[in-house]
Write a protein that holds these residues in place. Structure first.
Motif, PDB file in Angstrom:
ATOM      1  N   LEU A 215      46.021  42.253  58.544  1.00 36.05           N
ATOM      2  CA  LEU A 215      44.684  41.696  58.363  1.00 36.05           C
ATOM      3  C   LEU A 215      43.998  42.344  57.158  1.00 36.05           C
ATOM      4  CD1 LEU A 215      42.714  39.677  59.638  1.00 36.05           C
ATOM      5  CD2 LEU A 215      41.738  41.576  60.929  1.00 36.05           C
ATOM      6  N   GLU A 216      44.192  43.630  56.985  1.00 38.85           N
ATOM      7  CA  GLU A 216      43.606  44.317  55.840  1.00 38.85           C
ATOM      8  C   GLU A 216      44.199  43.811  54.533  1.00 38.85           C
ATOM      9  OE1 GLU A 216      43.880  48.840  54.233  1.00 38.85           O
ATOM     10  OE2 GLU A 216      42.827  48.579  56.157  1.00 38.85           O
ATOM     11  N   GLU A 217      45.508  43.587  54.523  1.00 40.01           N
ATOM     12  CA  GLU A 217      46.152  43.082  53.310  1.00 40.01           C
ATOM     13  C   GLU A 217      45.629  41.698  52.950  1.00 40.01           C
ATOM     14  OE1 GLU A 217      48.163  44.779  51.242  1.00 40.01           O
ATOM     15  OE2 GLU A 217      47.643  46.455  52.556  1.00 40.01           O
ATOM     16  N   ARG A 218      45.402  40.857  53.953  1.00 40.03           N
ATOM     17  CA  ARG A 218      44.841  39.540  53.678  1.00 40.03           C
ATOM     18  C   ARG A 218      43.393  39.657  53.198  1.00 40.03           C
ATOM     19  NH1 ARG A 218      46.110  37.412  59.359  1.00 40.03           N
ATOM     20  NH2 ARG A 218      44.499  35.861  58.946  1.00 40.03           N
ATOM     21  N   GLY A 219      42.658  40.613  53.782  1.00 39.00           N
ATOM     22  CA  GLY A 219      41.278  40.828  53.375  1.00 39.00           C
ATOM     23  C   GLY A 219      41.164  41.241  51.921  1.00 39.00           C
ATOM     24  N   LYS A 220      42.166  41.964  51.431  1.00 39.93           N
ATOM     25  CA  LYS A 220      42.156  42.405  50.038  1.00 39.93           C
ATOM     26  C   LYS A 220      42.187  41.208  49.080  1.00 39.93           C
ATOM     27  CE  LYS A 220      44.354  46.888  50.865  1.00 39.93           C
ATOM     28  NZ  LYS A 220      45.575  47.715  50.654  1.00 39.93           N
ATOM     29  N   GLU A 221      42.856  40.125  49.473  1.00 39.17           N
ATOM     30  CA  GLU A 221      42.911  38.935  48.614  1.00 39.17           C
ATOM     31  C   GLU A 221      41.515  38.358  48.408  1.00 39.17           C
ATOM     32  OE1 GLU A 221      45.824  36.080  49.850  1.00 39.17           O
ATOM     33  OE2 GLU A 221      47.122  37.641  50.672  1.00 39.17           O
ATOM     34  N   TYR A 222      40.720  38.348  49.470  1.00 36.23           N
ATOM     35  CA  TYR A 222      39.354  37.833  49.365  1.00 36.23           C
ATOM     36  C   TYR A 222      38.495  38.767  48.520  1.00 36.23           C
ATOM     37  CZ  TYR A 222      40.508  34.315  52.809  1.00 36.23           C
ATOM     38  OH  TYR A 222      41.068  33.245  53.442  1.00 36.23           O
ATOM     39  N   TYR A 223      38.707  40.055  48.683  1.00 31.10           N
ATOM     40  CA  TYR A 223      37.936  41.015  47.891  1.00 31.10           C
ATOM     41  C   TYR A 223      38.280  40.891  46.407  1.00 31.10           C
ATOM     42  CZ  TYR A 223      36.206  45.466  46.096  1.00 31.10           C
ATOM     43  OH  TYR A 223      35.552  46.424  45.362  1.00 31.10           O
ATOM     44  N   ASP A 224      39.551  40.716  46.082  1.00 30.09           N
ATOM     45  CA  ASP A 224      39.952  40.566  44.682  1.00 30.09           C
ATOM     46  C   ASP A 224      39.321  39.326  44.058  1.00 30.09           C
ATOM     47  OD1 ASP A 224      41.454  42.857  44.771  1.00 30.09           O
ATOM     48  OD2 ASP A 224      43.370  41.837  45.119  1.00 30.09           O
ATOM     49  N   ALA A 225      39.291  38.225  44.818  1.00 25.65           N
ATOM     50  CA  ALA A 225      38.667  36.995  44.309  1.00 25.65           C
ATOM     51  C   ALA A 225      37.171  37.192  44.107  1.00 25.65           C
ATOM     52  CB  ALA A 225      38.927  35.840  45.271  1.00 25.65           C
ATOM     53  N   TYR A 226      36.544  37.934  45.011  1.00 30.60           N
ATOM     54  CA  TYR A 226      35.111  38.225  44.912  1.00 30.60           C
ATOM     55  C   TYR A 226      34.817  39.055  43.667  1.00 30.60           C
ATOM     56  CZ  TYR A 226      30.689  40.578  45.998  1.00 30.60           C
ATOM     57  OH  TYR A 226      29.412  41.083  45.941  1.00 30.60           O
ATOM     58  N   ARG A 227      35.629  40.066  43.396  1.00 26.12           N
ATOM     59  CA  ARG A 227      35.414  40.936  42.238  1.00 26.12           C
ATOM     60  C   ARG A 227      35.507  40.155  40.931  1.00 26.12           C
ATOM     61  NH1 ARG A 227      39.490  45.056  41.534  1.00 26.12           N
ATOM     62  NH2 ARG A 227      37.991  45.960  40.058  1.00 26.12           N
ATOM     63  N   ALA A 228      36.439  39.225  40.884  1.00 28.56           N
ATOM     64  CA  ALA A 228      36.656  38.478  39.642  1.00 28.56           C
ATOM     65  C   ALA A 228      35.505  37.525  39.330  1.00 28.56           C
ATOM     66  CB  ALA A 228      37.967  37.688  39.738  1.00 28.56           C
ATOM     67  N   LEU A 229      34.695  37.191  40.320  1.00 32.10           N
ATOM     68  CA  LEU A 229      33.580  36.273  40.097  1.00 32.10           C
ATOM     69  C   LEU A 229      32.453  36.914  39.294  1.00 32.10           C
ATOM     70  CD1 LEU A 229      33.230  34.447  43.522  1.00 32.10           C
ATOM     71  CD2 LEU A 229      33.756  33.393  41.328  1.00 32.10           C
ATOM     72  N   ASN A 230      32.304  38.225  39.412  1.00 35.88           N
ATOM     73  CA  ASN A 230      31.163  38.891  38.793  1.00 35.88           C
ATOM     74  C   ASN A 230      31.600  40.229  38.200  1.00 35.88           C
ATOM     75  OD1 ASN A 230      28.503  38.728  38.094  1.00 35.88           O
ATOM     76  ND2 ASN A 230      27.714  39.583  39.997  1.00 35.88           N
ATOM     77  N   PRO A 231      32.531  40.205  37.233  1.00 33.91           N
ATOM     78  CA  PRO A 231      33.131  41.453  36.740  1.00 33.91           C
ATOM     79  C   PRO A 231      32.146  42.400  36.075  1.00 33.91           C
ATOM     80  CG  PRO A 231      33.755  39.595  35.342  1.00 33.91           C
ATOM     81  CD  PRO A 231      33.080  39.025  36.542  1.00 33.91           C
ATOM     82  N   ASP A 232      31.081  41.873  35.475  1.00 27.56           N
ATOM     83  CA  ASP A 232      30.143  42.745  34.769  1.00 27.56           C
ATOM     84  C   ASP A 232      29.377  43.679  35.703  1.00 27.56           C
ATOM     85  OD1 ASP A 232      30.896  41.566  32.417  1.00 27.56           O
ATOM     86  OD2 ASP A 232      29.214  40.162  32.354  1.00 27.56           O
ATOM     87  N   PHE A 233      29.282  43.290  36.979  1.00 31.86           N
ATOM     88  CA  PHE A 233      28.482  44.083  37.910  1.00 31.86           C
ATOM     89  C   PHE A 233      29.332  44.731  39.001  1.00 31.86           C
ATOM     90  CE2 PHE A 233      25.563  41.188  35.900  1.00 31.86           C
ATOM     91  CZ  PHE A 233      24.453  41.976  35.645  1.00 31.86           C
ATOM     92  N   ASP A 234      30.638  44.707  38.847  1.00 33.72           N
ATOM     93  CA  ASP A 234      31.525  45.365  39.801  1.00 33.72           C
ATOM     94  C   ASP A 234      31.531  46.859  39.518  1.00 33.72           C
ATOM     95  OD1 ASP A 234      33.471  46.171  41.547  1.00 33.72           O
ATOM     96  OD2 ASP A 234      35.134  45.250  40.470  1.00 33.72           O
ATOM     97  N   GLU A 235      31.133  47.651  40.497  1.00 34.38           N
ATOM     98  CA  GLU A 235      31.108  49.103  40.338  1.00 34.38           C
ATOM     99  C   GLU A 235      32.005  49.809  41.343  1.00 34.38           C
ATOM    100  OE1 GLU A 235      27.029  50.112  40.801  1.00 34.38           O
ATOM    101  OE2 GLU A 235      26.439  49.372  38.815  1.00 34.38           O
ATOM    102  N   ASP A 236      32.685  49.056  42.198  1.00 36.86           N
ATOM    103  CA  ASP A 236      33.418  49.670  43.308  1.00 36.86           C
ATOM    104  C   ASP A 236      34.927  49.668  43.131  1.00 36.86           C
ATOM    105  OD1 ASP A 236      31.094  50.292  44.646  1.00 36.86           O
ATOM    106  OD2 ASP A 236      31.048  48.413  45.764  1.00 36.86           O
ATOM    107  N   GLY A 237      35.455  48.939  42.130  1.00 37.77           N
ATOM    108  CA  GLY A 237      36.893  48.970  41.896  1.00 37.77           C
ATOM    109  C   GLY A 237      37.695  48.236  42.941  1.00 37.77           C
ATOM    110  N   THR A 238      38.965  48.621  43.064  1.00 37.36           N
ATOM    111  CA  THR A 238      39.858  47.990  44.026  1.00 37.36           C
ATOM    112  C   THR A 238      39.463  48.371  45.449  1.00 37.36           C
ATOM    113  OG1 THR A 238      41.418  49.836  44.057  1.00 37.36           O
ATOM    114  CG2 THR A 238      41.741  48.151  42.349  1.00 37.36           C
ATOM    115  N   TRP A 239      40.134  47.749  46.408  1.00 38.83           N
ATOM    116  CA  TRP A 239      39.872  48.043  47.821  1.00 38.83           C
ATOM    117  C   TRP A 239      39.983  49.543  48.087  1.00 38.83           C
ATOM    118  CZ3 TRP A 239      39.303  44.958  52.422  1.00 38.83           C
ATOM    119  CH2 TRP A 239      39.495  45.656  53.606  1.00 38.83           C
ATOM    120  N   THR A 240      41.069  50.175  47.622  1.00 41.98           N
ATOM    121  CA  THR A 240      41.289  51.605  47.865  1.00 41.98           C
ATOM    122  C   THR A 240      40.302  52.453  47.085  1.00 41.98           C
ATOM    123  OG1 THR A 240      43.650  51.173  48.218  1.00 41.98           O
ATOM    124  CG2 THR A 240      43.009  53.457  47.814  1.00 41.98           C
TER     125      THR A 240
END
Length: 450
Positions: A215-240
């Motif tokens: 479930l966590e691995e699948r959740g990471k896919e959604y987080y990656d898609a979310y990060r790519a939507l607003n790259p200029d304001f991403d301050e948290d990096g990857t899931w880990t």
């Protein structure tokens, strides 16, 4: 050392949550554009740990698109000790108990009532019987629970209830009485499944439920898609990296953009001595990881709605959402959406779709927003006050307020008030797109946002 705390009550509801047959969407009528045309009415008997988790599950997964806003949702909760067992959850999740349907009726109603009383049968059950879809019995006693299930089933049959959209779920507590319970269940399920036993130890104490990180691995896919939507304001990096940063273990420095995902790339530097994580950061981490995982859990609900509304969506709609490019080293998926953030109202358009297909996509995004709102209300978050200045709007972890806990229509107003997002709705469309792309040919593909 990795320590996992196991809560059998929570896991018993997780089993229902992960089975599409037992999700609320299965008990309502879905039309051609993804609208639920019937109400979802549930009854929970016993408001202990299992009953509370059942309410959290039904409130979030029962958040479906109606003709106006959220479709009608009613949950009636019964416990003879209600005055002493309700306080903790009402304090933790106040919005759940304050929310009303478009008619003004409360979504969740609590009753201090004995389930063996005349009042239970002749007042409450009689009144809700015509629309009752879903019953959860968690009384703490196996045999009492099964006896009550049979009584409710017979009561509804005598009342002429339509049994096609009804399930009665009985919580199992002790393994030694299961054979007896199975005999009773099988007797009453002779023509179709009416009674379901859940929470059996063989079902909840498994590798997949406790150890697996699927479930966590699948959740990471959604987080990656979310990060790519607003790259200029991403301050948290990857899931880990996000987990390390918010736990006070490291700091991040932005050094570029990932070519495959379109998300920012960070250099991570670990502290010699880890800093003490703040309560706000730990709460933020819990909220964000929970949402990523629940996006993955909610896949089956979204796919069910898509299949009901447009059974051919994989061939009829998917090519209008994505362009699939085979590079020889894998498939890259480019999104075809157009973000009309200057329109009024703001829209996300798939120009190759028919009007009905576009309406279905719009309602799928609304579905995701309703789920997101419900899940935050379950966690205890409230709408942000209007008098909070524009440059401070977002999520206030201390006050547990979020500016997006508003209706779909009011998201435009919030988008106009802040500088870092031009159309909040696009995040909901992105979740729907990720769900659709994930199930292309039942294979998981690498996702790139363009």
């Amino acid at each position: 050392i990795n320590v996992r705390i196991v809560d059998s009550s929570h896991l018993s509801i997780e089993c229902l949550k992960q089975d599409i047959r037992y999700q609320p969407v299965n008990y309502v009528a879905i039309d051609r554009v993804g609208v639920a045309n019937s109400s979802f009415t549930s009854l929970i008997v016993g408001f202990g740990s299992t009953g509370k988790d059942a309410l959290r599950f039904l409130y979030e997964f029962g958040a479906l698109v109606g003709k106006t806003g959220r479709s009608p949702f009613y949950c009636y909760v019964v416990d003879k000790n209600m005055s002493t067992v309700k306080g903790a959850m009402m304090n933790a999740s106040p919005r759940v108990f304050d929310s009303c349907n478009s008619t003004g009726d409360k979504m969740v109603s609590l009753y201090k009532m004995d389930y063996n009383s005349e009042e239970f049968y002749n007042n409450l059950l009689k009144n809700i019987a015509p629309t009752l879809n879903y019953v959860v019995i968690a009384t703490g006693n196996d045999e009492e629970g099964m006896t009550l299930a049979v009584r409710i089933l017979n009561f509804l049959k005598r009342a002429g209830h339509d049994m096609n959209r009804l399930r009665i779920f009985v919580r199992s507590y002790k393994t030694d009485v299961l054979p007896h319970l199975h005999k009773i269940r099988d007797h009453y399920n002779e023509d179709r499944e009416h009674i379901v036993i859940f929470g059996r130890q063989d079902d909840i104490f498994t590798y997949d439920m406790i150890i697996s990180n699927a479930l966590e691995e699948r959740g990471k896919e959604y987080y990656d898609a979310y990060r790519a939507l607003n790259p200029d304001f991403d301050e948290d990096g990857t899931w880990t990296q996000r987990r390390h940063k918010l736990k006070g273990l490291s700091r991040l420095e932005k050094i570029g953009i990932e070519s495959q995902t379109g998300a920012p790339k960070f250099k991570e530097t670990f502290f010699d001595r880890p800093k003490c994580a703040t309560i706000d950061n730990l709460q933020k981490l819990r909220r964000k990881e929970t949402q990523d995982k629940y996006n993955a859990l909610h896949e089956s609900t979204k796919l069910f709605v898509l299949d009901k509304a447009c059974p051919s969506w994989r061939t009829a709609m998917l090519p209008h959402v994505f362009e699939f490019i085979d590079t020889g080293n894998g498939v890259i998926i480019k999104r075809k959406r157009k973000n009309n953030y200057e329109a009024n109202p703001k829209t996300v358009v798939y120009e190759e779709m028919t009007a009905e297909q576009q309406q279905l996509m719009d309602n799928m995004a609304r579905l995701e927003h309703l789920r997101w709102v419900a899940s935050h209300e379950v966690l205890g978050y409230r709408p942000m006050s209007d008098n909070v200045p524009d440059d401070q709007r977002g999520c206030n972890e201390t006050l547990m307020q979020h500016n997006c806990l508003v209706s779909w229509e009011d998201l435009d107003r919030e988008s106009d008030r802040i500088s870092y997002v031009n159309n909040y709705k696009i995040f909901d469309y992105s979740v729907v797109e990720t769900t659709m792309s994930t199930y292309r040919g039942n294979e998981r593909k690498n996702l790139i946002a363009k």
